[in-house]
Write a protein that holds these residues in place. Structure first.
Motif, PDB file in Angstrom:
ATOM      1  N   LYS A  17       0.826  -1.208   0.000  1.00 31.49           N
ATOM      2  CA  LYS A  17       0.000   0.000   0.000  1.00 31.49           C
ATOM      3  C   LYS A  17       0.861   1.259   0.000  1.00 31.49           C
ATOM      4  CE  LYS A  17      -3.704  -2.223   2.533  1.00 31.49           C
ATOM      5  NZ  LYS A  17      -4.642  -2.733   1.807  1.00 31.49           N
ATOM      6  N   THR A  18       2.113   1.139   0.408  1.00 32.71           N
ATOM      7  CA  THR A  18       3.018   2.274   0.461  1.00 32.71           C
ATOM      8  C   THR A  18       4.371   1.853  -0.108  1.00 32.71           C
ATOM      9  OG1 THR A  18       1.970   3.005   2.503  1.00 32.71           O
ATOM     10  CG2 THR A  18       4.060   4.019   1.961  1.00 32.71           C
ATOM     11  N   ALA A  19       4.971   2.744  -0.882  1.00 36.95           N
ATOM     12  CA  ALA A  19       6.329   2.516  -1.377  1.00 36.95           C
ATOM     13  C   ALA A  19       7.215   3.631  -0.830  1.00 36.95           C
ATOM     14  CB  ALA A  19       6.353   2.535  -2.900  1.00 36.95           C
ATOM     15  N   PHE A  20       8.492   3.350  -0.646  1.00 37.60           N
ATOM     16  CA  PHE A  20       9.442   4.354  -0.177  1.00 37.60           C
ATOM     17  C   PHE A  20      10.532   4.506  -1.216  1.00 37.60           C
ATOM     18  CE2 PHE A  20       7.409   2.707   3.577  1.00 37.60           C
ATOM     19  CZ  PHE A  20       7.131   3.862   4.290  1.00 37.60           C
ATOM     20  N   LEU A  21      10.760   5.747  -1.615  1.00 37.46           N
ATOM     21  CA  LEU A  21      11.786   6.063  -2.601  1.00 37.46           C
ATOM     22  C   LEU A  21      12.899   6.799  -1.872  1.00 37.46           C
ATOM     23  CD1 LEU A  21      12.620   6.129  -5.584  1.00 37.46           C
ATOM     24  CD2 LEU A  21      11.421   8.291  -5.766  1.00 37.46           C
ATOM     25  N   GLY A  22      14.117   6.300  -1.958  1.00 38.85           N
ATOM     26  CA  GLY A  22      15.223   6.911  -1.239  1.00 38.85           C
ATOM     27  C   GLY A  22      16.356   7.314  -2.157  1.00 38.85           C
ATOM     28  N   SER A  23      17.045   8.382  -1.755  1.00 41.72           N
ATOM     29  CA  SER A  23      18.221   8.848  -2.481  1.00 41.72           C
ATOM     30  C   SER A  23      19.138   9.559  -1.489  1.00 41.72           C
ATOM     31  CB  SER A  23      17.814   9.795  -3.616  1.00 41.72           C
ATOM     32  OG  SER A  23      17.198  10.959  -3.086  1.00 41.72           O
ATOM     33  N   MET A  35       5.436   7.046  -0.878  1.00 40.39           N
ATOM     34  CA  MET A  35       4.580   7.220  -2.051  1.00 40.39           C
ATOM     35  C   MET A  35       3.346   6.372  -1.865  1.00 40.39           C
ATOM     36  SD  MET A  35       7.560   7.057  -4.967  1.00 40.39           S
ATOM     37  CE  MET A  35       6.369   7.039  -6.259  1.00 40.39           C
ATOM     38  N   LEU A  36       2.196   7.030  -1.745  1.00 42.73           N
ATOM     39  CA  LEU A  36       0.933   6.344  -1.582  1.00 42.73           C
ATOM     40  C   LEU A  36       0.279   6.152  -2.954  1.00 42.73           C
ATOM     41  CD1 LEU A  36      -0.381   8.406   1.454  1.00 42.73           C
ATOM     42  CD2 LEU A  36       0.715   6.175   1.505  1.00 42.73           C
ATOM     43  N   PRO A  37      -0.557   5.144  -3.091  1.00 43.43           N
ATOM     44  CA  PRO A  37      -1.234   4.962  -4.374  1.00 43.43           C
ATOM     45  C   PRO A  37      -2.243   6.082  -4.588  1.00 43.43           C
ATOM     46  CG  PRO A  37      -2.095   3.417  -2.772  1.00 43.43           C
ATOM     47  CD  PRO A  37      -0.932   4.116  -2.127  1.00 43.43           C
ATOM     48  N   PRO A  38      -2.535   6.425  -5.842  1.00 47.66           N
ATOM     49  CA  PRO A  38      -3.538   7.459  -6.101  1.00 47.66           C
ATOM     50  C   PRO A  38      -4.917   6.985  -5.666  1.00 47.66           C
ATOM     51  CG  PRO A  38      -2.858   6.428  -8.140  1.00 47.66           C
ATOM     52  CD  PRO A  38      -1.983   5.861  -7.057  1.00 47.66           C
ATOM     53  N   PRO A  39      -5.805   7.912  -5.292  1.00 50.06           N
ATOM     54  CA  PRO A  39      -7.153   7.508  -4.903  1.00 50.06           C
ATOM     55  C   PRO A  39      -7.907   6.926  -6.105  1.00 50.06           C
ATOM     56  CG  PRO A  39      -6.992   9.897  -5.009  1.00 50.06           C
ATOM     57  CD  PRO A  39      -5.608   9.347  -5.239  1.00 50.06           C
ATOM     58  N   PRO A  40      -8.847   6.047  -5.849  1.00 50.99           N
ATOM     59  CA  PRO A  40      -9.615   5.483  -6.970  1.00 50.99           C
ATOM     60  C   PRO A  40     -10.416   6.566  -7.667  1.00 50.99           C
ATOM     61  CG  PRO A  40     -10.457   4.705  -4.848  1.00 50.99           C
ATOM     62  CD  PRO A  40      -9.263   5.552  -4.557  1.00 50.99           C
TER      63      PRO A  40
END
Length: 42
Positions: A17-23, A35-40
């Motif tokens: 349900k959640t992704a994490f983008l790191g740099s 990063m959350l998914p967009p709402p339906p």
């Protein structure tokens, strides 16, 4: 041992349900964003 790596990773991604983008920035500091998914859409 995973038999089909692409399918296994795809299933894992589909269930999250959640992704994490790191740099790391120019000064060496970490930068992580959730990063959350967009709402339906209706």
């Amino acid at each position: 041992m995973m038999r089909d790596v692409e399918k296994t990773i795809g299933n894992l991604i589909d269930k999250q349900k959640t992704a994490f983008l790191g740099s790391v920035d120019e000064a060496g500091w970490p930068n992580v964003k959730a990063m959350l998914p967009p709402p339906p859409q209706a």
